[in-house]
Every structure is written in C-alpha cells, then in structure tokens.
Design a protein around this motif. Structure first.
Motif, PDB file in Angstrom:
ATOM      1  N   GLN A 228       0.830  -1.207   0.000  1.00  0.00           N
ATOM      2  CA  GLN A 228       0.000   0.000   0.000  1.00  0.00           C
ATOM      3  C   GLN A 228       0.867   1.261   0.000  1.00  0.00           C
ATOM      4  N   THR A 229       2.030   1.196   0.693  1.00  0.00           N
ATOM      5  CA  THR A 229       2.888   2.394   0.687  1.00  0.00           C
ATOM      6  C   THR A 229       3.884   2.334  -0.476  1.00  0.00           C
ATOM      7  N   LEU A 230       3.578   1.450  -1.427  1.00  0.00           N
ATOM      8  CA  LEU A 230       4.356   1.326  -2.662  1.00  0.00           C
ATOM      9  C   LEU A 230       5.835   1.012  -2.407  1.00  0.00           C
ATOM     10  N   ALA A 231       6.059   0.057  -1.489  1.00  0.00           N
ATOM     11  CA  ALA A 231       7.434  -0.391  -1.240  1.00  0.00           C
ATOM     12  C   ALA A 231       7.972  -0.975  -2.541  1.00  0.00           C
ATOM     13  N   PRO A 232       9.235  -0.708  -2.880  1.00  0.00           N
ATOM     14  CA  PRO A 232       9.750  -1.243  -4.143  1.00  0.00           C
ATOM     15  C   PRO A 232       9.839  -2.764  -4.100  1.00  0.00           C
ATOM     16  N   PRO A 233       9.544  -3.442  -5.220  1.00  0.00           N
ATOM     17  CA  PRO A 233       9.655  -4.901  -5.239  1.00  0.00           C
ATOM     18  C   PRO A 233      11.111  -5.329  -5.074  1.00  0.00           C
TER      19      PRO A 233
END
Ligand code: GLU
Length: 297
Positions: A228-233
């Motif tokens: 949801q907090t757009l953590a990098p893959p």
C-alpha cells in the motif's frame, strides 16, 4: 515435536523487503531447529489478488534460496474447509448471520445489531463470529503476554463477507490447523489479528500454534513498508544483497561478500531469537529503533 513454520503471502503484489524479512525470520526459526517450512498463497481475497503475483512471489522466494516442504497451498482450493469451519461455529452457536450494511455499522466496532437474530424482513449478508467477554490470552515469543477482550476491541468480526468472500481470520486459522503449523512467525502488523485467531481456534477445538511477531521494516520516514505504501519490489538479480540486509535487520549481520547459498549456510547455525530486536526499525538504518514498538495490552 518437529517445528513447522510457514510463510503466507497474499498475492496482491510482488515481495518487498518487509515481506522478505518476515520470510527469513520464519524460515530460520523453523529450519534452524530442524523443522519444516511451508508456503501458503493467501489468495482468499480474490478482488485484491493481482494476476501473476503468486508466481512472481514464488520465483522471488526461489531466487533468495528458500526451500519449502511439500506443495504450495492456495487458499482458493480450500473453500470446502472454510464452509465446514463456519458450519461448526454455527452449530456451536458461535457464528450468526448479519444483515447490516457497512453504512449502518460505520467504522466503529460492530454494535451487535444482529446478534440476537435478524430483524423481520432483513436478508443475511455476512456471517460473524460471536465474541465473548472473557479475555483471550496469548504469549508472543518476542513481545511477551497479551490479553484482549474481543467484544470490546473488535466486536463480532466477519467470517464470511457480504460480498461472498471468506474473511482472512477464518481462512488463516483453518489453514494453520490443516497444515499442522506449530509456529506462526510474521510481521508485527498482524499482532492485532492474533487474539481473534486464538478465539477462533478455541471455538473450533483446534491446536494453538506459538506466535512470534517480528519487527516491522519502516521506511526512512517511519512508515511500514507495504504494497500500500508502494514499497519497491525485491530485485531477484540482487538476492544476496537483499538477503544480507534482511539478516542484518533481524540482528544477524553476516560476513561480507557471501552469495545466497553461503548466507543461508552461515545463518542457520547462527540464528538466535535473542538477537532480534523488538521494535520496528528503518530499513536504511537498522540500528535505529522507533516508536512503532507495540505496547502489550
Ligand atoms: N497473508 C497475510 C499477509 O500477507 C499474512 C498472514 C499471516 O502470516 O498470518 O499479510
């Protein structure tokens, strides 16, 4: 008893560093003690499942050198078991149908509107668990004892959602029992679910696994890393770097320059829960503790 742990990602996106740290902690906790480690894809929330995410997660786990026991279990193959669990709860008087809409309940704790039966003319929409006033107690292996009166905190929580999908709490409990999980090791964001899961286990007559909630990886600004907090893959091409960083995060800094296989060879005999810190720490500075530490109830 041989420990049996599991990693249970929801396929809502690729693995990120926070999920890697949880996977490494649960893997080492089981495997360092001669146990088994299973992978379960928690695809029960079908609307949130992203096509291809489950395969990407499994590829990433492989790239980071995880080895799991037996076939991967997918929750979408387990609906019959969830039906039986709900039926047992219903027969025991612990599950009831609810006609309330989200608007009627609002964001607050469920007020118990349909507990005593549906009002005339109302159609059942969801099924809920009838919570009790007695405290639910469990001890986390890292964080110590907890106590929660579910009727006051969450109220009668949902087992089968109004949109027809199974709720995570019921699915996870049925699956941990089915897979004979002895040790649930996961991120501290799920600590808030544990009392509900313990209450369900008690009502269903299931065994209770031991619980261990690992510190959350925080972004430099102090937020939990999540999809949801757009953590990098994770970058599967840099698996050794990520794995070393996850070990450092968990209080086990490995020797420099090791590849994936050697990192595991080093970590397995060196793993000790005493070295894992309790608080969430920022991924960029694992020595810094944060206020995200949970206070036991
Ligand atoms: N599927 C859950 C998640 O990805 C984890 C469930 C669990 O470990 O109990 O957040």
């Amino acid at each position: 008893m041989i420990p049996r742990g599991r990693f249970a990602p929801s396929p809502t996106g690729p693995l990120h560093f926070g999920s890697l740290a949880a996977a490494v902690g649960s893997y080492l906790d089981a495997r360092a003690h001669g146990g088994e480690w299973l992978v379960r894809i928690e695809d029960v929330d079908i609307p949130r499942t992203r096509p291809g995410a489950a395969d990407a997660i499994l590829r990433s786990l492989e790239a980071h050198g995880f080895e799991w026991s037996g076939p991967v279990l997918r929750q979408t193959t387990r609906f019959d078991a969830y039906v039986s669990a709900l039926e047992s709860l219903r027969r025991a008087g612990r599950a009831f149908p609810c006609a309330c809409t989200r608007r009627e309940i609002g964001e607050a704790r469920y007020p118990g509107t349909c507990r005593a039966g549906l009002s005339a003319g109302k159609e059942p929409r969801a099924w809920r668990f009838r919570t009790g006033t007695e405290p639910v107690r469990f001890t986390d292996r890292l964080l110590g004892p907890f106590e929660e009166i579910l009727e006051e905190t969450h109220g009668d929580f949902v087992l089968l959602r109004a949109d027809g999908y199974w709720a995570y709490q019921l699915a996870v409990v049925a699956d941990d029992e089915f897979q004979g999980i002895t040790d649930v090791v996961r991120g501290a964001d799920l600590l808030d679910s544990t009392a509900r899961q313990v209450a369900l286990q008690q009502a269903l007559g299931y065994r209770r696994p031991r619980y261990l909630h690992l510190p959350l990886v925080l972004s430099p600004s102090g937020e939990k890393l999540s999809k949801q907090t757009l953590a990098p893959p994770l970058d599967d091409g840099r698996a050794a770097e990520s794995l070393s960083a996850a070990l450092r995060f968990l209080g086990h800094p490995p020797p420099a320059g090791l590849g994936v296989a050697d990192l595991w060879q080093w970590a397995l005999p060196n793993w000790s829960l005493d070295r894992v810190q309790r608080a969430g720490v920022s991924a960029s500075d694992p020595s810094e503790t944060s206020s995200h530490d949970r206070t036991p109830l």
